[in-house]
Write an enzyme that holds these catalytic residues in place. Structure first.
Site, mmCIF file in Angstrom:
data_model
loop_
_atom_site.group_PDB
_atom_site.id
_atom_site.type_symbol
_atom_site.label_atom_id
_atom_site.label_comp_id
_atom_site.label_asym_id
_atom_site.label_seq_id
_atom_site.Cartn_x
_atom_site.Cartn_y
_atom_site.Cartn_z
ATOM 1 N NE ARG A 155 26.012 -0.849 55.593
ATOM 2 C CZ ARG A 155 24.999 -0.223 56.240
ATOM 3 N NH1 ARG A 155 24.736 0.867 55.749
ATOM 4 N NH2 ARG A 155 24.402 -0.621 57.365
ATOM 5 C CB SER A 178 26.732 -6.613 58.784
ATOM 6 O OG SER A 178 26.250 -6.272 59.945
ATOM 7 C CD GLU A 181 27.625 -4.370 55.744
ATOM 8 O OE1 GLU A 181 27.916 -3.729 56.518
ATOM 9 O OE2 GLU A 181 26.325 -4.641 55.353
#
Length: 275
Positions: free
Chosen positions: A153, A201, A270
């Site tokens: 990520r 998320s 995130e």
């Protein structure tokens, strides 16, 4: 350059915040001009962004950077091309690329690259051939072909520059339509339904663990602060029920504290929060 004032629910899938002026450059020179003179936040589809009530940065959308060019074993996609447009093209032309993202609302190519988005043990960097970007030091167009700086990520963007377009490896796949359907059905069975306002998320998965599982074990599934709550279906999805940014901050603070206290794990967001 077009400028529109748009509400948060139009700009992001979670819909927290107020209304903001958004810049829509159509040409590279327009993008350079605003980057040189303003503090900027590049907004993709808004599927992983939570907007405060007020931000210092100017919001810029690359929605009009829509280049699409199919080559023999690759495809070039502009930063503003949406995930839904790519999936429709995959079905039309029978090739494999982003089917594992099917069911994620309003993502764009630029945002997927900048986040090194991933799902089902696959990441954007696994398919990249080249990223073309506007370098923020020189304000010249540059290319990146080595993706060792990409990780879970995380990518060198937007710190290194603004993604303009990317080239991806593709493979022919006559069963891609069925695969897209399977990924959509799987998401529907494991995650909150698409009509709810969520930013996907909330936290990154800690190394070797699941943020959703940890949140569930500390009682965050269904936990509510004002108009914000964690989903009863998946504890890592924050759902907006007419909540505020302050309520969102309080909710994630409680979640982080509980996981830290019980498991000594520091959860990392995130979702992106512009400043």
């Amino acid at each position: 350059m077009e400028v529109k004032k748009l509400p948060a629910h139009v700009l992001t899938t979670i819909g927290i915040g107020s209304a903001y002026p958004v810049y829509f450059p159509e040409k590279l020179e327009e993008l350079k001009s605003i980057l040189k003179n303003e503090k900027v936040y590049i907004l993709g589809g808004g599927s992983n962004t939570v907007l405060p009530e007020k931000i210092e940065s100017k919001i810029v959308s690359l929605r009009k950077f829509k280049k699409i060019k199919i080559k023999r074993n690759s495809i070039i996609l502009g930063a503003g091309v949406s995930l839904s447009e790519v999936l429709k093209l995959q079905i039309k032309e029978n090739f494999s690329l982003f089917e594992f993202f099917a069911g994620i609302p309003r993502a764009t190519v630029g945002g997927l690259v900048a986040q090194n988005a991933g799902a089902f043990r696959r990441e954007i960097k696994d398919f990249l051939e080249k990223v073309t970007y506007l370098d923020l030091d020189s304000y010249e167009v540059a290319t990146l072909k080595n993706f060792s700086s990409f990780s879970y990520r995380k990518s060198p963007f937007p710190e290194k520059g603004v993604v303009l377009e990317a080239e991806f490896k593709i493979e022919k796949d006559k069963h891609v339509k069925e695969k897209i359907k399977r990924f959509v059905f799987f998401r529907l069975s494991k995650q909150p339904p698409f009509y709810l306002q969520t930013a996907g998320s909330t936290f990154k998965n800690p190394l070797g663990d699941s943020a959703g599982k940890l949140l569930d074990l500390v009682g965050m599934k269904g936990f509510k602060v004002g108009g914000l709550k964690f989903s009863e279906i998946h504890a890592n999805f924050c759902i907006n029920e007419k909540g505020t940014f302050e309520e969102f901050k309080k909710l994630i603070s409680i979640a982080k504290e509980r996981v830290k206290e019980k498991f000594n794990v520091e959860l990392e967001l995130e979702v992106k929060i512009p400043r």
